[in-house]
Scaffold this motif. Structure first.
Motif, mmCIF file in Angstrom:
data_model
loop_
_atom_site.group_PDB
_atom_site.id
_atom_site.type_symbol
_atom_site.label_atom_id
_atom_site.label_comp_id
_atom_site.label_asym_id
_atom_site.label_seq_id
_atom_site.Cartn_x
_atom_site.Cartn_y
_atom_site.Cartn_z
ATOM 1 N N UNK A 46 -0.465 -5.718 -5.921
ATOM 2 C CA UNK A 46 -0.929 -4.372 -5.599
ATOM 3 C C UNK A 46 -2.438 -4.369 -5.326
ATOM 4 N N UNK A 47 -2.925 -3.347 -4.588
ATOM 5 C CA UNK A 47 -4.352 -3.296 -4.232
ATOM 6 C C UNK A 47 -5.272 -3.363 -5.444
ATOM 7 N N UNK A 48 -4.834 -2.786 -6.567
ATOM 8 C CA UNK A 48 -5.708 -2.782 -7.740
ATOM 9 C C UNK A 48 -5.976 -4.202 -8.218
ATOM 10 N N UNK A 50 0.805 -1.221 0.000
ATOM 11 C CA UNK A 50 0.000 0.000 0.000
ATOM 12 C C UNK A 50 0.837 1.270 0.000
#
Lengths: 308, 413, 295
Positions: free
Chosen positions: B376-378, B92
């Motif tokens: 990654x968060x996406x 993050x």
């Protein structure tokens, strides 16, 4: 519904019967029964969630976990309310939501005042005066109101940092005014546009200028709309969370930040009874405003002004 | 009268201005998202230790991880960063490092020998370009199975060792009219359940293959399909009221014996504790990983923005050091429900499930990095949407599901 | 005194009062909108970057099931919600305007939902609509074992639950706007109608409703903006579920902006929303400008 339209074919005469003026009709015709029935049933639908909230807020957590949401509390307790106000944890500090109360008021009063003044001025200018590009401005403002406002947070942060304004009370008031502008303008522009044009023309003939007409004639007549504007802004600003969080500064964090902290824990335990109590406490101020707005929902003086 | 007032006032002013020690107090504003009663008690451990070391903890808690991170990031970008901010162990805070907005804590890491006492995956998750840029403070286990001991005993079952085991138990329980799997139909838990099944069917090889390497061939392979099929099967073991339910309401079902088991992170312990239940007696905790490797490690870290004020910078260093001290770690994690991030502490002071966890984490083959650490968060978010769609659409075939997962992997830029 | 000189200075006053709005428009809206559109052409994640990727984000957006479902939901929700709120709000205003007792109380009853944060009221609706704890269970306990009210857990009907919650929230505000409008109607209209012997419903239908045009327009636009901004309700009542069945565009934008750290995709979604609105507003605007010039 048919009770309202079919049963009474003509308006009752003599008893000053026009809606909103004169004494209340004393006879309970089927039409009036119909009206009351409709209002009552709708009121029940509206009140059901409130009942659940109040009931839950007066129960202990054990009861909430085990029991039925509609059931009345068995062990009535005011503890969730006290906890919500003064001792619920909102982080390291466990002081409830009262911490933010005055901050919310500090943010609310100037924001409502400024946004209504600027919005009504803009609406007024757009409705009566032929300014070039007015319609375009209005349409552009309204289109942008359809974008989720959270998108604007990042650019605004950069702009305010650039202007040296950072996070402060002034910043949050400006932000609320900016985001309230489309709605306020819409409200007042439409209202003024629906007023008879003779009013405006008569005032111009009498030699009144832009601000004079605004202050002496238009605003007093717009009393009901001002009330609606106050309702909208008070609710929107009082219940705002993300803008206050980002722009108000640590010293001015509104009550909604504490409310969010109490209600929205991701991994912690949830005390639903405290959550409900906290929500209702936060809603008290707008509710008082709604209740007190009654006497302003009176018939405007438009009729008298045109005739006289 | 006025003259003496002014005289006193200026005297007071001079005295205050002349006391340098007081003016140099170590203030540190911390943005985090721990706001419930239990979490507050845990944060207090850090705050108290900081006070003991001469500092002042200024608390800026914001509930909801995304809210807190948004506030912290906007503050940092706006030029008024806090002294310390919380993230989940993972990717993050990548862009803050890339933008040069954080200080590195590598010197402290070397001094405290963190790399030898923290699990490698956790250290890696906090390291960028060879330097540590964040302080890990705990490990949350994400894939625990919490079960009601009485319910399992009543069908003569021991704790499950694999998801197939679990399903066998669930069949028996279902026959007795008890909800087999207490479930919260929210996207994040639908994802959690899928990941748990995935880990069991494919082991760390498939886990890392998918999340770290984005290997599309593995997704088309037999293990992934087995996971998808088992996941689909689990649909029939949850009750119709599960969509939208909060996770702690599902835990309540297990606590009351209305359901047999729940897949949830170790924060569920707090619910059992506040209902007065005892581990080993009323409820049990199990980690399933029949293809090796089982404990999915998530957790929290603190990062430190670059500050201009030297006193504040000093506060940051003091804070960073005390977060990882053994005693602080034990006290904090006792209250938080997670386990200490250093495996060299005395586990006997922790509860039964935490002790189990520490044993697992000490074994390198059992350590599994959470998806937050690998992707990654996406990407995790996009996969979450796909898993949730699959869970809620019984008519979706395994092939269609595999195709959707692959298209997510293809879209990653 | 020359009327022309007078008119000019007042005209200038009008223009100058519009200055704040204009400045705000320029900087905030146009600037931010421009930034938004630019971001949608980059690969921005958590923080903005300027790596141009063309229309890649839009490709991803329009092949994204969740986005497509969101848009579909918004149209359905929007139509039902605006229609129902306008009708109910109007009827409530008319009913209250009939000089009923306890007008203050009644008005507050219908308005109070607007005052409450959706985070918790959404949860309450979720409880009420949940088949195992809520209204379905209640009615079944009362002796109707076949009664079904499980809209909220079914993907094909969950959107109606959002409509229900939305109408509960907004009808009171519509009522307030309508009431203000009703109270602004000249009393002579009522007297004239009485003299003409018109039935009540005819007065309302043919005279009052057209006179309330501005109120309907205001209410309609306010409702429409809240439709497009619909977020809190979707999050707290159903969290977009079951699955993605009750996802809405604003939630898509929010989630990707913050939680998923994907500014590129979020701004692509927001730009799509803007383009849609502009493409509806622009023709209307053109028509209005053609029609104007009467004032």
């Amino acid at each position: 519904m048919s009770g309202v339209v079919a049963a009474s074919t003509t308006l009752p005469s003599g008893a000053g019967g026009a809606p909103g003026r004169g004494p209340r009709p004393r006879r309970m015709t089927p039409a009036r029964w119909g009206i009351y029935a409709f209002l009552l049933i709708t009121a029940l639908f509206f009140l059901l969630p409130l009942y659940v909230m109040i009931a839950t807020s007066l129960k202990t957590m054990d009861e909430v976990r085990m029991g039925n949401i509609i059931a009345l509390p068995v062990n009535l307790t005011l503890e969730p309310w006290i906890k919500a106000w003064s001792s619920a944890c909102t982080g390291l500090n466990c002081n409830g939501i009262r911490v933010g109360f005055f901050n919310s008021v500090k943010i609310l009063l100037p924001s409502v005042f400024v946004s209504i003044i600027i919005g009504s001025l803009t609406g007024y200018a757009l409705s009566f005066w032929r300014v070039r590009g007015a319609t375009l401005l209005f349409a552009a403002m309204m289109s942008v109101a359809f974008i989720p406002y959270q998108i604007f947070i990042y650019p605004l942060v950069r702009v305010f940092a650039f202007l040296g304004l950072g996070q402060s009370l002034l910043t949050i008031v400006i932000v609320h005014t900016i985001f309230g502008l489309p709605t306020m303008t819409l409200l007042f522009r439409n209202y003024f546009a629906s007023l008879p044009a003779e009013l405006f023309k008569a005032a111009r003939v009498d030699g009144a200028g832009f601000y004079q007409i605004y202050w002496r004639i238009m605003m007093p007549m717009a009393t009901p709309m001002i009330v609606v504007a106050i309702i909208l802004q008070v609710t929107g600003i009082w219940n705002d969370f993300i803008l206050g969080l980002v722009f108000a500064g640590r010293e001015n964090l509104p009550m909604t930040v504490q409310l969010n902290n109490i209600v929205n824990t991701t991994q912690g335990e949830r005390a639903y009874n405290v959550d409900m109590a906290a929500t209702m406490l936060t809603a008290l101020l707008p509710l008082v405003v709604y209740f007190g707005s009654g006497r302003w929902f009176v018939r405007g003086i438009a009729a008298g002004a045109v005739k006289g | 009268m006025m003259r003496s007032f002014f005289a006193t006032a200026s005297l007071v002013a001079m005295v205050t201005a002349a006391s340098p020690a007081a003016a140099q107090e170590m203030k540190a504003e911390v943005i985090h998202w721990w706001t419930s009663g239990g979490e507050s008690a845990a944060v207090k451990v850090f705050a108290d230790q900081f006070t003991k070391a001469g500092g002042t903890w200024v608390d800026s808690a914001v509930a909801g991880g995304a809210n807190a991170r948004t506030a912290a990031i906007n503050r940092t970008v706006g030029g008024n960063p806090p002294a310390m901010m919380q993230f989940n162990t993972g990717k993050q805070f990548d862009e803050l490092v890339e933008g040069g907005m954080l200080i590195d804590v590598d010197a402290l890491a070397t001094e405290g020998k963190w790399k030898s006492v923290m699990p490698e995956a956790i250290v890696n998750a906090a390291t960028r370009n060879g330097k540590m840029f964040a302080v890990p403070i705990n490990i949350h286990g994400q894939n625990w199975i919490w079960f009601n001991k009485q319910v399992l005993d009543s069908v003569g079952a021991a704790e499950p060792k694999s998801w197939d085991d679990a399903i066998a138990i669930m069949d028996k329980v279902k026959a007795r009219g008890i909800i087999p799997l207490a479930f919260s139909g929210q996207k994040v838990w639908e994802r959690g359940l899928f990941n748990a099944v995935l880990l069991d069917k494919g082991g760390p090889a498939l886990w890392n293959g998918l999340y770290s390497k984005r290997d599309q061939a593995m997704v088309k392979g037999a293990d992934f399909r087995a996971a998808a099929e088992t996941y689909a099967k689990l649909r029939s073991y949850v009750d119709p009221g599960s969509p939208g339910r909060n996770w702690n309401d599902a835990t309540a079902l297990v606590i009351q014996g209305k359901a047999a088991m729940q897949l949830m992170g170790d924060w569920a312990k707090g619910e059992f504790a506040s209902a007065g239940k005892v581990a080993g007696k009323d409820f049990g905790c199990a980690i399933i990983g029949s293809k090796g490797g089982g404990y999915v490690m998530g957790g929290d870290i603190f990062a430190f923005p670059k500050l201009k004020d030297p006193a504040a910078a000093k506060a940051q260093v003091t804070l960073a050091k005390l977060l990882v001290e053994p005693e602080t770690q034990i006290l904090f994690n006792q209250k938080k429900g997670s386990i200490p991030v250093r495996i060299d502490v005395d586990a006997s002071r922790l509860d039964l499930c935490a002790q189990k966890a520490m044993k697992l984490v000490a074994d390198k083959s059992q350590q599994v990095a959470s998806v937050e650490m690998l992707a990654p968060p996406a990407m995790n978010g996009a996969l979450e949407d796909v898993y949730s769609q699959y869970w809620n659409t019984p008519s979706m075939t395994v092939d269609q599901f595999v195709d959707k997962v692959i298209s997510v992997l293809k879209q990653q830029m | 005194m020359s009327l022309a000189r007078f008119r000019l200075s007042s005209r200038a006053a009008a223009a100058s009062s519009l200055l704040p709005a204009f400045l705000v428009m320029l900087v905030v809206y146009i600037g931010s909108t421009g930034w938004t559109v630019w971001m949608s052409l980059t690969s921005s994640r958590m923080l903005p970057n300027n790596t141009f990727v063309g229309l890649r984000q839009y490709e991803i957006l329009f092949s994204n099931d969740r986005w497509l479902t969101s848009v579909h939901n918004l149209v359905l929700f929007g139509l039902l919600f605006v229609a129902a709120s306008l009708v109910l709000g109007f009827l409530l205003a008319v009913a209250i305007d009939q000089k009923v007792r306890a007008e203050d109380t009644l008005r507050s009853v219908f308005l109070y939902p607007y005052s409450m944060s959706f985070v918790v009221t959404g949860l309450v609706w979720q409880w009420l609509l949940n088949p195992t704890h809520g209204i379905q269970k209640l009615v079944r306990d009362w002796g109707f074992p076949e009664f079904a009210f499980d809209w909220i857990v079914r993907q094909d009907t969950v959107i109606y639950c959002l409509v229900l919650g939305g109408v509960w929230h907004a009808a009171g505000l519509v009522m307030a706007i309508m009431l203000a409008g009703l109270r602004g109607i000249d009393e002579d209209i009522w007297k004239a109608a009485r003299v003409d012997g018109l039935p009540v419903w005819r007065v309302y239908l043919s005279i009052v409703i057209p006179m309330l045009g501005a109120s309907f327009a205001t209410a309609g636009v306010l409702l429409s903006t809240s439709v497009v901004r619909l977020y809190d309700l979707s999050v707290s009542m159903t969290n977009g579920g079951p699955g993605i069945a009750s996802e809405v565009p604003a939630k898509f934008v929010m989630d990707h902006l913050f939680e998923r750290q994907n500014i590129g995709l979020a701004t692509a979604a927001a730009t799509s929303m803007l383009v849609t609105v502009v493409s509806v507003v622009a023709p209307y605007l053109f028509w209005r400008v053609r029609k104007a010039g009467v004032r």
